[in-house]
Design an enzyme around this catalytic site. Structure first.
Site, PDB file in Angstrom:
ATOM      1  N   SER A 218       0.789  -1.358  -0.177  1.00  0.00           N
ATOM      2  CA  SER A 218      -0.052  -0.006   0.086  1.00  0.00           C
ATOM      3  C   SER A 218       0.913   1.365   0.069  1.00  0.00           C
ATOM      4  O   SER A 218       1.847   1.306   0.608  1.00  0.00           O
ATOM      5  CB  SER A 218      -0.839  -0.183   1.173  1.00  0.00           C
ATOM      6  OG  SER A 218      -1.553   1.184   1.265  1.00  0.00           O
TER       7      SER A 218
ATOM      8  N   PHE B 215      -7.077   5.017   3.629  1.00  0.00           N
ATOM      9  CA  PHE B 215      -8.074   3.910   3.713  1.00  0.00           C
ATOM     10  C   PHE B 215      -7.699   2.318   3.862  1.00  0.00           C
ATOM     11  O   PHE B 215      -7.729   1.361   4.456  1.00  0.00           O
ATOM     12  CB  PHE B 215      -9.199   4.032   2.851  1.00  0.00           C
ATOM     13  CG  PHE B 215     -10.009   2.761   2.595  1.00  0.00           C
ATOM     14  CD1 PHE B 215     -11.052   2.752   3.521  1.00  0.00           C
ATOM     15  CD2 PHE B 215      -9.753   1.957   1.408  1.00  0.00           C
ATOM     16  CE1 PHE B 215     -11.580   1.305   3.064  1.00  0.00           C
ATOM     17  CE2 PHE B 215     -10.822   0.932   1.475  1.00  0.00           C
ATOM     18  CZ  PHE B 215     -11.752   0.625   2.065  1.00  0.00           C
ATOM     19  N   GLU B 216      -6.564   2.151   2.998  1.00  0.00           N
ATOM     20  CA  GLU B 216      -5.851   1.082   2.862  1.00  0.00           C
ATOM     21  C   GLU B 216      -5.256   0.581   4.302  1.00  0.00           C
ATOM     22  O   GLU B 216      -5.378  -0.704   4.600  1.00  0.00           O
ATOM     23  CB  GLU B 216      -5.067   0.959   1.605  1.00  0.00           C
ATOM     24  CG  GLU B 216      -5.484   1.308   0.449  1.00  0.00           C
ATOM     25  CD  GLU B 216      -4.707   1.189  -0.662  1.00  0.00           C
ATOM     26  OE1 GLU B 216      -3.338   0.969  -0.454  1.00  0.00           O
ATOM     27  OE2 GLU B 216      -4.855   1.549  -1.860  1.00  0.00           O
ATOM     28  N   LEU B 217      -4.569   1.541   4.980  1.00  0.00           N
ATOM     29  CA  LEU B 217      -4.117   1.106   6.229  1.00  0.00           C
ATOM     30  C   LEU B 217      -5.194   0.953   7.391  1.00  0.00           C
ATOM     31  O   LEU B 217      -5.025  -0.094   7.900  1.00  0.00           O
ATOM     32  CB  LEU B 217      -3.254   2.563   6.855  1.00  0.00           C
ATOM     33  CG  LEU B 217      -2.678   2.311   8.214  1.00  0.00           C
ATOM     34  CD1 LEU B 217      -1.855   1.005   8.367  1.00  0.00           C
ATOM     35  CD2 LEU B 217      -1.791   3.637   8.511  1.00  0.00           C
TER      36      LEU B 217
END
Length: 589
Positions: A418, A496-498
């Site tokens: 990411s 958001f990916e984290l």
């Protein structure tokens, strides 16, 4: 006229003294004692105050003190008093008194005169002088046998009282002079008068006896009992002494060795003197012949070069502790081959303990010290080496000796990557960009050189689905989530990916997050709470900005450390040999 004055002076001064002397001589004559005028230098006599009766062959004591002290103290044992008092004795049928010297019977002790015992021949007049400023005191003593004193059932002057029991002390002198009317008995212990005390309710005076309930060890001592009676016009004091010993029940145990216990081995140096000590504890036994001795090879130390010295330490009712020391003038080879046995016995039984000698190693202490220093140095060196190369050791261990972590876990990718997607205009041409790092450098090192399979959303996931669903699905299909942190990442949509990776890791324990601090950043206040907690507690690997980074840099070692374990070598003797070969090469590198 002058004659009348002289007669008047004679009447006022000398006639009273003559009359007093005649009365005194008459009293002595009636009582059976003989009084003569005695002249001692420095003496100014006081009329006789006390007349004593004593029973022959018993202990007796006289005190040199003014009458007002006799009621509460009958003697004082202090050494100071002894140097101040002088005693003289005028024996019957003798013309002049003689001085009483030390180390005799009677014996001088403190301010008193002790008869141990008093004999028939001790009757007479005793004169004592305290210093040179106090008047001399005359004391008359009449010693009689038990028969002459009409004693009936005379008790012993030595009493043995059992500790912790109730006992009584009777005055033996009350069994004498039964035809005389006597006063009550006054009791003294160690020179002081005994009276009832609130602090000792177990001590009572009844019917001229002392009752002790219970009896303590401190009750032992010398008790003196006095009573008075009149013979014609003379007041006599009858005095007897009682020696009280407090005893305990005899022990039922044999001697107990405090040291040595069993067999003890001592180091000895040839040609040097040596002392062997033996400490033995004996229980209480009255009149018991305690014996402690050393034996060589169970034989008495007769005609040996070993001298013994024994010391006895009494402990009252608890018994005795005996120290027996055997002294070897010079340790020989024969001593090294001998058993030295300490033998102790009492009325109950005996016990033994043994000391054996061995040759003393002179360099032993230095050897121990050097060994300890060497071990400590090796330990510190090993600790420093492990601290310095911990990552390399773990990676080698995982590569050769640990089973594959990825087998059968149902995951397709080793790590989901990411990163922040930037425009080309935002990148710095002098440094590697986040996109280059994620799309080129990471795959080159982790996939091509380490054998891992990465999941890069733009490369490995076919487009067509919702972005959020694709991200969550890709993370769940991966074993790790590599998050490349930068200012653009934490403040852009990629955060958001984290958040999704954190939520997936909470649901699936097999998913772990690896945070890479690509650039320094400041956390925005708008970050979700779960993301803030993740940034604080998860391990972070810092990327040092450069155009390229070779695989042997520490950064890649840490990355390899946090990635899943994937062994490519077969577990066996060959892999063990290779593992130790690489370990030794790491040490000597």
């Amino acid at each position: 006229m002058i004659l009348e004055e002289n007669i008047s002076e004679y009447q006022t001064k000398f006639i009273p003294k003559i009359m007093l002397s005649l009365c005194w001589i008459l009293a002595v004559f009636v009582s059976g004692a003989e009084v003569r005028e005695i002249n001692l230098p420095g003496c100014s006599y006081v009329d006789p105050q006390i007349w004593y009766h004593a029973i022959s062959d018993e202990d007796f004591v006289l005190q040199c003190a003014l009458p007002d002290r006799i009621d509460t103290h009958i003697y004082d044992n202090s050494v100071l008093k002894q140097h101040q008092v002088k005693w003289f004795w005028l024996e019957k049928d003798k013309e002049s008194p003689k001085a009483i010297k030390k180390n005799s019977n009677p014996a001088l002790q403190g301010n008193e005169l002790w008869f141990k015992p008093v004999r028939d021949s001790a009757s007479g007049m005793y004169i004592c002088m305290i210093g040179e400023k106090i008047q001399c005191l005359k004391i008359f003593l009449e010693v009689q046998t038990k028969k002459a004193a009409k004693c009936s059932g005379y008790d012993s002057n030595v009493l043995y009282l059992l500790a912790d029991n109730g006992n009584s002390i009777t005055c033996p002198g009350t069994k004498c002079y039964s035809h005389m009317k006597k006063s009550d008995v006054k009791w003294y212990k160690d020179g002081r008068q005994i009276k009832r005390r609130k602090t000792r309710l177990g001590l009572k005076l009844r019917h001229n006896e002392i009752y002790l309930n219970p009896t303590y060890g401190e009750d032992a001592g010398i008790y003196v009992c006095d009573y008075t009676f009149y013979d014609n016009t003379t007041e006599w004091t009858m005095r007897t002494a009682v020696t009280v010993e407090v005893i305990a029940k005899n022990t039922i145990h044999p001697p107990n060795f405090l040291y040595p216990k069993g067999v003890v081995i001592l180091e000895a140096e040839l040609g040097k003197p040596l002392e062997l000590e033996c400490h033995v504890q004996f229980g209480y036994e009255r009149g018991s012949p305690r014996r402690v001795t050393w034996k060589r090879n169970n034989k008495e130390s007769i005609n040996e070069n070993m001298n013994e010295e024994t010391r006895d330490y009494p402990k009252g009712l608890k018994g005795h502790t005996v120290l027996c020391v055997a002294k070897l003038e010079e340790v020989t080879e024969r001593d090294l081959r001998s058993n030295f046995t300490c033998f102790a016995e009492n009325l109950v039984g005996n016990a033994t303990s043994v000391i054996q000698l061995k040759r003393k190693q002179r360099g032993f202490l230095l050897y121990v010290l050097c060994s300890a220093v060497s071990i400590l140095f090796a330990f510190l060196l090993c600790t420093a080496f492990i601290y310095q190369h911990w990552i390399e050791i773990v990676l080698m261990y995982r590569s050769y000796l640990v089973q594959n972590e990825t087998t059968g876990d149902g995951k397709e990718f080793d790590a989901f990557v990411s990163y922040a997607k930037l425009d080309s205009s935002e990148s710095d041409s002098t440094l590697i960009s986040e996109e280059q790092f994620a799309l080129e450098l990471l795959p080159d090192i982790l996939e091509n050189k380490c054998g891992y399979k990465l999941c890069i959303l733009e490369r490995d996931i076919l487009p067509g689905g919702a972005y959020t669903d694709e991200v969550v699905t890709a993370i769940k299909r991966s074993r790790r989530a590599i998050i490349i942190l930068s200012p653009a990442y934490v403040s852009g949509p990629s955060i958001f990916e984290l958040q999704a990776a954190v939520n997936c890791a909470l649901e699936d324990k097999k998913i772990k997050l690896v945070l890479i601090k690509f650039q320094a950043f400041q956390e925005p206040d708008t970050l979700p709470l779960v993301v803030k907690k993740a940034l604080r507690i998860l391990p972070v690997i810092t990327w040092k900005s450069s155009i390229s980074a070779p695989p042997n840099k520490k950064f890649w070692k840490y990355m390899h450390y946090h990635m899943p374990v994937k062994t490519t070598k077969m577990l066996g003797n060959c892999s063990l040999k290779e593992f130790f070969h690489r370990l030794f090469s790491l040490v000597y590198r």
